[in-house]
Motif scaffolding. Structure first.
Motif: not given
Length: 470
Positions: A200-215, A151-161
């Protein structure tokens, strides 16, 4: 677009999803590209309607007399979920413009009928054939577990690198980007974003620079339970997309390597008396951070391994990527050599149904049986790589007992030299919060752990831990 036109579009998208194997998200994006006239509000409303229907699909098919087409499911959702009257639904089905054609006598009769008591599987929102599995696994809680999954929508979890940033640094960066991250309760390296509105996590500079991953936090936790330390030889036996490979790589970094800053040459400064050496300037490393040990990621599909390579580069960590032969060949030199072998086994993915509810209705009983046989074969092969005293970690993102307990029961019977390792002991880790250690110890059944949306607010995961005696 008019409300009626949005309903017609949603019905069309639902038919496309049913006819293929692509994720609902991909089908929706394709529809948006093909229909540029639809504005952002239109696309959002259509997506909301589509997911609303998919999550309640079993109930809607039952209510509409067994019909599975998009039109019938949308009509059923307007009545059973949105609570519209027959007259209101008829007004949306006038046939005018781009709206859907008028209701048939049969359709009007289905939404006018008083609902009888729903069968258990319909009320739970699960495919009928998995209900017995849920009852055997969760007992009286089975319906709550089903609701939490579907039923519920899942949150978006990130792992800090850790190879590039601290949690505090990334939290500050995300807040500057207008987001509201929260710490995950169990993973010390996790952050959580609300799914509403979807970021839109993949558009974030933190994602592009590898500081975070979606996990997902559950996926992070099973990485931390592997107990990887600097200097170890570690195998990710079924690397897949590489998410856990990156988590294992981060654990294997030498103490201090994550934030290491190499000394640079002194800066040359001009003064009236000539050139002099100024203060040394430091810069963060641009290349991969060296690990003291060895990480090997295996997979049978070369394309998957190729897709991991840019992720490793972006994260600034290293791993060897090796393709397995069709029968598990290509690992002979690693037999009895690994300190840790993580087997993220192929499975039905039922633990991710809150993210991809369409997959629930594509699953067939024979696929579950096939996965169980494949898992037993893979686990037996991977176990040969563990050295005496090394750890074996079996993981699935499945909620089904036949892919989890049934698989490890068979493994334990055939491999008496693998001693169970208690989850409570493995959860003593800097990467797991004190609250996480407490809760994981409560959820564990000795060396086995089940995580689920209802019990942990994570995706569904199963893990079993072993240590090789000889």
């Amino acid at each position: 677009m008019t409300p009626a036109a949005r309903l017609a579009a949603a019905a069309s998208v639902l038919d496309r999803i049913s006819a293929g194997k692509q994720p609902a998200e991909t089908v929706l994006k394709t529809w948006g590209t093909e229909n540029r006239y639809a504005g952002s509000k239109d696309r959002r409303a259509i997506a909301d309607q589509v997911y609303k229907v998919i999550r309640a699909r079993g109930r809607l098919v039952w209510a509409m007399g067994g019909r599975e087409d998009g039109r019938a499911l949308v009509i059923g959702s307007l009545s059973l979920i949105d609570g519209l009257s027959v007259e209101e639904i008829e007004a949306l089905h006038s046939g005018d413009g781009y709206g859907p054609k008028p209701l048939s006598k049969q359709e009007r009769g289905r939404i006018s009928a008083t609902a009888d008591d729903l069968p258990g599987w319909v009320a739970a929102g699960l495919p009928e054939f998995v209900v017995e599995d849920f009852k055997n696994t969760f007992g009286e809680r089975w319906a709550d577990e089903a609701e939490g999954l579907m039923v519920p929508r899942a949150p978006i979890d990130l792992r800090v690198n850790a190879a590039k940033a601290t949690v505090a640094e990334v939290m500050a960066e995300l807040r500057e980007a207008g987001l509201s991250p929260e710490r995950t309760p169990w993973s010390a390296w996790g952050l959580r974003l609300s799914a509403e509105p979807p970021p839109n996590v993949q558009a974030l500079e933190a994602f592009k620079a590898g500081r975070i991953e979606i996990q997902d936090e559950g996926s992070q936790i099973v990485c931390w339970l592997a107990g990887v330390r600097p200097g170890m030889t570690v195998v990710d036996y079924c690397a897949g997309g590489g998410g856990k490979t990156l988590g294992l790589a981060m654990q294997g970094l030498a103490v201090g390597a994550a934030r290491a800053v190499p000394a640079a040459e002194p800066e040359r400064i001009w003064t009236p008396t000539g050139w002099v050496d100024g203060p040394k300037t430091a810069s963060k490393p641009s290349g991969p951070v060296e690990s003291e040990g060895r990480l090997i990621a295996y997979d049978v599909v070369q394309k998957r391994l190729d897709n991991i390579r840019p992720r490793l580069q972006r994260a600034g960590v290293m791993a060897e990527l090796i393709q397995l032969g069709p029968n598990g060949g290509g690992v002979e030199d690693m037999v009895g050599q690994a300190d840790v072998v993580l087997v993220d086994a192929p499975c039905t993915g039922s633990g991710t149904w809150r993210r991809r509810p369409e997959d629930a209705w594509r699953l067939k009983p024979e696929e579950v049986d096939r996965m169980h046989s494949l898992q037993m074969c893979i686990l037996a092969r991977a176990a040969k790589l563990v050295k005496p005293g090394g750890r074996l970690v079996y993981v699935t993102c499945s909620m089904l007992r036949s892919e989890n307990e049934a698989t490890v029961d068979a493994f334990e019977e055939d491999h008496p030299t693998f001693r169970p390792v208690a989850i409570a002991d493995a959860a003593v880790s800097d990467a797991i919060t004190p609250a996480g250690h407490t809760r994981l110890s409560e959820l564990a059944q000795g060396h086995r752990l089940r995580l689920s949306p209802a019990s942990a607010n994570t995706d569904g995961f199963f893990a079993a831990l072993y240590e090789r005696d000889a």
